[in-house]
Design an enzyme around this catalytic site. Structure first.
Site, mmCIF file in Angstrom:
data_model
loop_
_atom_site.group_PDB
_atom_site.id
_atom_site.type_symbol
_atom_site.label_atom_id
_atom_site.label_comp_id
_atom_site.label_asym_id
_atom_site.label_seq_id
_atom_site.Cartn_x
_atom_site.Cartn_y
_atom_site.Cartn_z
ATOM 1 N N ASN A 87 -3.753 4.616 13.069
ATOM 2 C CA ASN A 87 -2.543 5.209 13.723
ATOM 3 C C ASN A 87 -1.622 3.943 14.300
ATOM 4 O O ASN A 87 -2.390 3.116 14.775
ATOM 5 C CB ASN A 87 -2.731 6.227 14.747
ATOM 6 C CG ASN A 87 -3.289 7.364 14.169
ATOM 7 O OD1 ASN A 87 -3.266 7.527 12.679
ATOM 8 N ND2 ASN A 87 -3.912 8.483 14.729
ATOM 9 N N HIS A 130 -3.590 -0.654 11.164
ATOM 10 C CA HIS A 130 -2.308 -0.610 10.695
ATOM 11 C C HIS A 130 -1.186 -1.145 11.436
ATOM 12 O O HIS A 130 0.104 -0.934 11.302
ATOM 13 C CB HIS A 130 -1.886 0.660 10.087
ATOM 14 C CG HIS A 130 -2.656 1.124 8.926
ATOM 15 N ND1 HIS A 130 -2.867 2.345 8.294
ATOM 16 C CD2 HIS A 130 -3.682 0.247 7.977
ATOM 17 C CE1 HIS A 130 -3.585 2.355 7.359
ATOM 18 N NE2 HIS A 130 -3.930 1.050 7.162
ATOM 19 N N GLY A 157 -9.306 13.136 11.303
ATOM 20 C CA GLY A 157 -8.003 13.627 10.992
ATOM 21 C C GLY A 157 -7.398 12.496 10.178
ATOM 22 O O GLY A 157 -6.023 12.163 10.366
ATOM 23 N N THR A 158 -7.925 12.260 9.267
ATOM 24 C CA THR A 158 -7.477 11.365 8.138
ATOM 25 C C THR A 158 -7.739 12.126 6.548
ATOM 26 O O THR A 158 -8.678 12.376 6.510
ATOM 27 C CB THR A 158 -7.974 9.559 8.089
ATOM 28 O OG1 THR A 158 -7.321 8.980 7.068
ATOM 29 C CG2 THR A 158 -9.594 9.907 8.000
ATOM 30 N N CYS A 175 15.266 -19.419 17.874
ATOM 31 C CA CYS A 175 14.948 -18.765 16.505
ATOM 32 C C CYS A 175 16.067 -17.724 16.163
ATOM 33 O O CYS A 175 16.529 -17.790 15.087
ATOM 34 C CB CYS A 175 13.581 -18.096 16.639
ATOM 35 S SG CYS A 175 13.285 -17.299 14.901
ATOM 36 N N CYS A 193 8.381 -11.961 13.962
ATOM 37 C CA CYS A 193 9.676 -12.236 13.424
ATOM 38 C C CYS A 193 9.471 -12.790 12.068
ATOM 39 O O CYS A 193 8.495 -13.473 11.599
ATOM 40 C CB CYS A 193 10.098 -13.688 14.356
ATOM 41 S SG CYS A 193 11.193 -14.686 13.574
HETATM 42 C C1 BJW Z 1 -5.981 17.210 11.225
HETATM 43 C C2 BJW Z 1 -5.047 17.904 12.111
HETATM 44 C C3 BJW Z 1 -5.914 18.254 13.410
HETATM 45 C C4 BJW Z 1 -4.085 17.367 10.370
HETATM 46 N N1 BJW Z 1 -7.203 17.977 13.508
HETATM 47 N N2 BJW Z 1 -7.168 16.860 11.415
HETATM 48 C C5 BJW Z 1 -4.460 2.321 -6.045
HETATM 49 C C6 BJW Z 1 -5.829 2.297 -5.943
HETATM 50 C C7 BJW Z 1 -6.301 1.833 -4.767
HETATM 51 C C8 BJW Z 1 -5.342 1.361 -3.781
HETATM 52 C C9 BJW Z 1 -4.174 1.254 -4.051
HETATM 53 C C10 BJW Z 1 -3.738 1.881 -5.035
HETATM 54 N N3 BJW Z 1 -2.434 1.849 -5.192
HETATM 55 C C11 BJW Z 1 -2.004 1.247 -3.970
HETATM 56 C C12 BJW Z 1 -2.964 0.801 -3.399
HETATM 57 C C13 BJW Z 1 -3.198 0.320 -1.844
HETATM 58 C C14 BJW Z 1 -2.524 1.146 -0.991
HETATM 59 C C15 BJW Z 1 -3.143 2.558 -1.119
HETATM 60 O O1 BJW Z 1 -4.243 2.763 -0.501
HETATM 61 N N4 BJW Z 1 -2.302 3.565 -1.563
HETATM 62 C C16 BJW Z 1 -2.910 4.834 -1.746
HETATM 63 C C17 BJW Z 1 -1.954 5.837 -1.150
HETATM 64 C C18 BJW Z 1 -3.641 5.032 -2.935
HETATM 65 N N5 BJW Z 1 -2.902 0.495 0.273
HETATM 66 C C19 BJW Z 1 -2.151 -0.767 0.744
HETATM 67 O O2 BJW Z 1 -1.481 -1.114 0.125
HETATM 68 C C20 BJW Z 1 -3.014 -1.423 1.760
HETATM 69 N N6 BJW Z 1 -3.133 -2.861 1.686
HETATM 70 C C21 BJW Z 1 -4.051 -3.102 0.687
HETATM 71 O O3 BJW Z 1 -4.555 -2.283 -0.003
HETATM 72 O O4 BJW Z 1 -3.830 -4.509 0.461
HETATM 73 C C22 BJW Z 1 -4.599 -5.016 -0.700
HETATM 74 C C23 BJW Z 1 -3.814 -4.450 -1.966
HETATM 75 C C24 BJW Z 1 -2.488 -4.373 -2.127
HETATM 76 C C25 BJW Z 1 -1.651 -3.961 -3.251
HETATM 77 C C26 BJW Z 1 -2.474 -2.910 -4.093
HETATM 78 C C27 BJW Z 1 -3.987 -2.936 -4.024
HETATM 79 C C28 BJW Z 1 -4.583 -3.924 -3.073
HETATM 80 C C29 BJW Z 1 -2.237 -1.074 3.172
HETATM 81 C C30 BJW Z 1 -1.980 0.340 3.484
HETATM 82 C C31 BJW Z 1 -1.186 0.343 4.708
HETATM 83 C C32 BJW Z 1 -0.717 1.843 5.119
HETATM 84 N N7 BJW Z 1 0.275 1.959 5.822
HETATM 85 C C33 BJW Z 1 0.780 3.293 6.458
HETATM 86 C C34 BJW Z 1 2.066 2.880 7.098
HETATM 87 C C35 BJW Z 1 1.641 2.269 8.424
HETATM 88 C C36 BJW Z 1 3.077 2.102 9.063
HETATM 89 C C37 BJW Z 1 3.790 3.361 9.461
HETATM 90 O O5 BJW Z 1 3.234 4.337 9.844
HETATM 91 O O6 BJW Z 1 5.035 3.329 9.420
HETATM 92 O O7 BJW Z 1 -0.295 3.753 7.352
HETATM 93 S S1 BJW Z 1 0.994 4.642 4.971
HETATM 94 C C38 BJW Z 1 0.441 5.787 6.045
HETATM 95 O O8 BJW Z 1 -1.174 6.420 5.584
HETATM 96 C C39 BJW Z 1 -0.101 5.245 7.474
HETATM 97 C C40 BJW Z 1 -1.374 5.928 7.784
HETATM 98 O O9 BJW Z 1 -2.251 5.063 8.718
HETATM 99 C C41 BJW Z 1 -2.214 5.918 6.405
HETATM 100 C C42 BJW Z 1 -3.190 6.856 6.234
HETATM 101 O O10 BJW Z 1 -2.696 8.014 6.609
HETATM 102 P P1 BJW Z 1 -3.771 9.345 7.352
HETATM 103 O O11 BJW Z 1 -3.827 8.756 8.707
HETATM 104 O O12 BJW Z 1 -4.764 9.730 6.867
HETATM 105 O O13 BJW Z 1 -2.571 10.445 7.526
HETATM 106 P P2 BJW Z 1 -2.568 11.673 6.442
HETATM 107 O O14 BJW Z 1 -1.017 12.393 6.745
HETATM 108 O O15 BJW Z 1 -2.667 11.423 5.025
HETATM 109 O O16 BJW Z 1 -3.722 12.514 6.858
HETATM 110 C C43 BJW Z 1 -3.863 13.497 8.029
HETATM 111 C C44 BJW Z 1 -5.001 14.329 7.906
HETATM 112 O O17 BJW Z 1 -5.294 14.955 9.181
HETATM 113 C C45 BJW Z 1 -5.094 15.300 6.795
HETATM 114 O O18 BJW Z 1 -6.307 15.046 6.148
HETATM 115 C C46 BJW Z 1 -4.895 16.605 7.625
HETATM 116 O O19 BJW Z 1 -5.786 17.731 6.987
HETATM 117 C C47 BJW Z 1 -5.584 16.103 8.924
HETATM 118 N N8 BJW Z 1 -5.137 16.958 10.049
HETATM 119 N N9 BJW Z 1 -3.865 17.929 11.466
HETATM 120 C C48 BJW Z 1 -7.748 17.478 12.339
HETATM 121 N N10 BJW Z 1 -5.049 18.883 14.289
HETATM 122 ZN ZN ZN Z 2 11.403 -16.099 15.430
#
Ligand code: BJW
Ligand code: ZN
Length: 302
Positions: A138, A155, A246-247, A209, A163
């Site tokens: 988060n 993240h 919660g992920t 800058c 910058c």
């Molecule tokens: C509850 C609840 C309650 C609700 N109690 N529970 C194919 C294969 C493998 C990898 C890749 C691929 N294609 C692309 C990729 C790479 C990509 C990736 O993983 N994509 C997938 C979608 C497949 N990853 C990346 O690009 C990462 N970098 C990387 O891997 O570099 C090397 C590389 C590059 C390129 C290709 C391959 C490798 C970087 C990832 C950065 C993610 N950034 C974000 C945005 C951050 C900025 C912003 O917020 O604006 O991060 S995306 C978004 O998802 C955010 C979150 O941190 C992240 C995870 O989401 P999260 O936290 O799990 O939330 P939800 O909504 O998905 O789930 C909520 C959960 O809570 C649910 O399960 C509910 O049931 C539960 N819940 N209420 C308990 N009350």
């Molecule tokens: Zn700067």
């Protein structure tokens, strides 16, 4: 070790990702994870190094929308359409409106019982020489505001900027972050883009800058900060209990952390509203809102 493997694109694609998304071999016969709180509490009482991996669900009860649930849209876009370097270079004004909106929303939210239970647990256990580290995906800083001290923000943060010209990174809690964004960023789908000229978007104030600032968050396709990854690697390699809260366990590399910990025989407990692609790999699964399930799981023993 764990994390280094995961930063390798080919490893993620060809091996780990495939393993997580597919049914694990033999899982047809696998027992469901236990939801026996007493059994969890027994392990918890003996654990010395606890890693708590959190995602958007831990902040859901604070009123922060999750990414993949209802409310995961801003105007007509989902995060994965705006949280990319390409989206920012195509339309920095739109992407800044999106982040400005989320920053302003966060100023109206506060930590919920799940954040507080984690922070209280860290403080209590530290007096017994035991460690609790939060590894969060988060960017909302609610763990910090709840009082957690050992936090790795995988993240980045909504309240940091970087910058584009000189690379300088800074904390930034200004509201609004710049004059041109005041009153902008409304989320409803009929809102038109503000189309703010790039020179009026947040700019760097380091010396002369004045480069364009971006949110210091990790967008899709970007690598995670190597110091943060190294820190996460140490925590996950040395933990003797892991909670995953919660992920959805679908965004890499974070999605592989808890399954890797489980793979070395360490108990992992998932707290989620529903099953995830990783659930069957874990020892425990506690279904329900973590603001309700986590406090009794982490409460002081009597
Ligand atoms: C509850 C609840 C309650 C609700 N109690 N529970 C194919 C294969 C493998 C990898 C890749 C691929 N294609 C692309 C990729 C790479 C990509 C990736 O993983 N994509 C997938 C979608 C497949 N990853 C990346 O690009 C990462 N970098 C990387 O891997 O570099 C090397 C590389 C590059 C390129 C290709 C391959 C490798 C970087 C990832 C950065 C993610 N950034 C974000 C945005 C951050 C900025 C912003 O917020 O604006 O991060 S995306 C978004 O998802 C955010 C979150 O941190 C992240 C995870 O989401 P999260 O936290 O799990 O939330 P939800 O909504 O998905 O789930 C909520 C959960 O809570 C649910 O399960 C509910 O049931 C539960 N819940 N209420 C308990 N009350
Ligand atoms: Zn700067």
């Amino acid at each position: 070790m764990i994390v280094r493997q995961l930063t390798c694109r080919s490893a993620i694609h060809s091996h780990l990702y495939a393993r997580l998304r597919k049914t694990p071999p033999g899982s047809q016969d696998m027992a469901r994870p236990s939801s026996d709180l007493a059994a969890f509490r027994e392990i918890f009482s003996r654990a010395k190094n606890i890693a708590i991996l959190t995602g958007a669900g831990v902040s859901a009860e604070s009123g922060v929308p999750t990414f993949r649930g209802a409310g995961g849209y801003w105007r007509k876009w989902q995060a994965q359409e705006l949280a990319t370097p390409e989206a920012f270079s195509r339309n920095p004004s739109r992407v800044w409106e999106f982040y400005h909106y989320r920053r302003e929303v966060m100023l109206t939210k506060k930590p919920n019982p799940a954040h507080l239970a984690i922070a209280e647990c860290e403080e209590r256990l530290s007096k017994q020489g035991r460690n609790v580290t939060v590894v969060t995906q988060n960017i909302d800083e609610l763990h910090r505001r709840a009082g957690s001290k050992h936090i790795l923000e995988l993240h980045g943060s909504l309240f940091r900027t970087r910058c584009m010209s000189c690379g300088h990174e800074d904390a930034n809690y200004n509201s609004p972050i710049c004059a041109a964004l005041e009153g902008k960023g409304a989320p409803d789908p009929n809102t038109n883009d503000a189309q703010i000229p790039v020179q009026d978007l947040p700019r760097c104030e380091q010396g002369s800058c004045s480069g364009l600032l971006r949110p210091a968050v990790v967008w899709f396709g970007e690598t995670l900060d190597s110091d943060v990854l190294t820190g996460a690697e140490k925590v996950l390699d040395s933990c003797d209990l892991c909670l995953v809260v919660g992920t959805s366990s679908i965004v890499y590399p974070a999605a592989m952390f808890a399954p890797q910990v489980a793979g070395r025989g360490v108990p992992v407990a998932e707290f989620n509203m529903e099953d995830t692609p990783a659930t069957m790999r874990f020892k425990f699964h506690f279904q329900g809102p973590c603001g309700t399930t986590l406090p009794p799981a982490l409460a002081e023993e009597h």
